[in-house]
Enzyme design. Structure first.
Site, PDB file in Angstrom:
ATOM      1  N   ARG A   1      -7.690 -17.412   5.015  1.00  0.00           N
ATOM      2  CA  ARG A   1      -9.518 -18.453   5.336  1.00  0.00           C
ATOM      3  C   ARG A   1      -9.994 -18.688   3.676  1.00  0.00           C
ATOM      4  O   ARG A   1      -9.839 -18.338   3.142  1.00  0.00           O
ATOM      5  CB  ARG A   1     -10.635 -17.005   5.466  1.00  0.00           C
TER       6      ARG A   1
ATOM      7  N   GLU B   1      -5.255  22.120   8.758  1.00  0.00           N
ATOM      8  CA  GLU B   1      -6.486  20.978   9.117  1.00  0.00           C
ATOM      9  C   GLU B   1      -6.659  20.214   8.463  1.00  0.00           C
ATOM     10  O   GLU B   1      -7.114  18.903   8.053  1.00  0.00           O
ATOM     11  CB  GLU B   1      -7.245  21.762   9.739  1.00  0.00           C
TER      12      GLU B   1
ATOM     13  N   GLN C   1     -11.993 -13.955  -7.300  1.00  0.00           N
ATOM     14  CA  GLN C   1     -11.866 -11.828  -8.213  1.00  0.00           C
ATOM     15  C   GLN C   1     -12.627 -11.263  -6.591  1.00  0.00           C
ATOM     16  O   GLN C   1     -12.104 -10.123  -6.710  1.00  0.00           O
ATOM     17  CB  GLN C   1     -12.061 -12.262  -9.533  1.00  0.00           C
TER      18      GLN C   1
END
Length: 392
Positions: A271, A245, A282
């Protein structure tokens, strides 16, 4: 240990990604908005074999070894944009099917595993209670002897898949004397048994296509044939699956991290601001670099556990580290993706904000990370490391 994937694993990874991208999550945004379980996508996953990846072929599964199962789950998390669907699959596999596989009698395996692999039965784990979550030994649901069987009384909550589940692997108290670990027993309980009441569905911040609910056992009669393991072995039944799990459930999160990294790189390159791509700054490029570092470290931890389980070795320490690091890394990566995308990341249209909402559950489910750190410290030899609490 060689981390290079085999040709078969690479082929499987490619097939899973292609399937997930083409067939799953087409209505992810709408399903998330309406908190709707994607039943049709669940059916597609069953037909593709996802629900039986770790189950041997003789019980209707694919029979993948542990490391290959991890590779497949990672690919599913990368290709499927509906994180809730993937989470539902993980709960089905590691909260239910793996318990039946590891601890069920031959009759129980034949009765339940083929249908769990086929997706006609949906599995869940009924463990947490209103006043007991990480404190496994504090459970109050009882299973009292009644003739040749038992009667279950109690309430289980925060059950992922609960509202749609057909099979619950349930932990209940069968004794009050002796060692606390010997007072619990595990049962296979089906939703059509008398006295099983699905009381309500719980609304959530994220992973909204995995329904979560409350189930009440009101004198539910359970045959002794539905005991998973022997009476009093419930604690060991549940703890023996912890490695599965805590690590396998988070394999898909590594895939999601890679998907978010690639999405952020594309946006940083396309963009433009101030006459150049935002990736030239940066403040954008460095967080993306950190995403890659987290991804590769998470994958190394994940594959380490898969390799250990394939070799039949214990991996409790490694699985605990994987749970903590992968779940927190996904949150950091999802937050970084929102920031890289700016206003677009905050809007619902592109689904980036949904990725963050979905990620926030990881440090909580499968044992809170506060508790996991205590367990890790104890495994490292720190005495009394769990005494400080942190359970929720």
């Amino acid at each position: 240990m060689d981390f290079e994937l085999t040709a078969e694993q690479r082929r499987l990874r490619k097939e899973v990604i292609s399937f997930a991208q083409k067939e799953l999550g087409r209505e992810a945004a709408a399903d998330d908005h309406d908190a709707r379980f994607p039943a049709e996508d669940w059916r597609r996953c069953a037909e593709f074999g996802v629900l039986g990846w770790p189950v041997p072929e003789e019980y209707g599964g694919r029979g993948l070894d542990p490391l290959t199962t991890m590779v497949a789950l990672e690919a599913l998390g990368y290709g499927c944009r509906d994180n809730g669907l993937v989470f539902a699959i993980n709960n089905h596999l590691w909260g239910c099917a793996i318990h039946v596989l590891l601890h069920g009698t031959e009759e129980q395996k034949q009765r339940y595993l083929p249908s769990l692999c086929a997706g006609t039965l949906i599995g869940a784990q009924a463990l947490s209670e209103p006043e007991a979550g990480s404190d496994l030994l504090g459970l109050t649901t009882t299973a009292r002897r009644d003739g040749d069987g038992y009667r279950l009384h109690g309430t289980k909550c925060f059950i992922s898949n609960g509202p749609v589940a057909d099979v619950f692997v349930t932990l209940a108290r069968t004794g009050d004397e002796g060692r606390a670990q010997n007072q619990l027993s595990a049962f296979i309980v089906t939703s059509d048994m008398p006295g099983v009441v699905k009381k309500c569905e719980l609304p959530k911040m994220g992973l909204r296509t995995t329904p979560m609910g409350v189930v009440e056992f009101d004198g539910t009669p359970v045959s002794a044939d539905n005991l998973l393991g022997r009476e009093g072995a419930g604690y060991s039944v549940f703890t023996s699956s912890i490695e599965w799990e805590r690590s396998f459930m988070f394999a898909s999160q590594v895939g999601a991290m890679e998907r978010l990294l690639e999405t952020s790189v594309r946006h940083a390159n396309s963009r433009h601001q101030f006459g150049r791509p935002i990736g030239a700054f940066q403040a954008v490029s460095h967080p993306i670099a950190d995403m890659k570092i987290r991804l590769e470290l998470a994958r190394m931890l994940l594959y380490r556990v898969g390799w250990l389980k394939r070799e039949g070795r214990l991996a409790l320490l490694e699985a605990t580290m994987a749970k903590i690091f992968i779940s927190e890394s996904l949150v950091q990566t999802a937050m970084g993706a929102v920031e890289v995308h700016g206003a677009r990341g905050y809007l619902t249209d592109d689904g980036i904000e949904r990725e963050l909402r979905d990620a926030l559950g990881g440090p909580i489910y499968a044992g809170t990370n506060a508790v996991q750190r205590g367990i890790l410290a104890e495994l490292l030899g720190v005495r009394g490391a769990l005494s400080g609490g942190g359970a929720q």
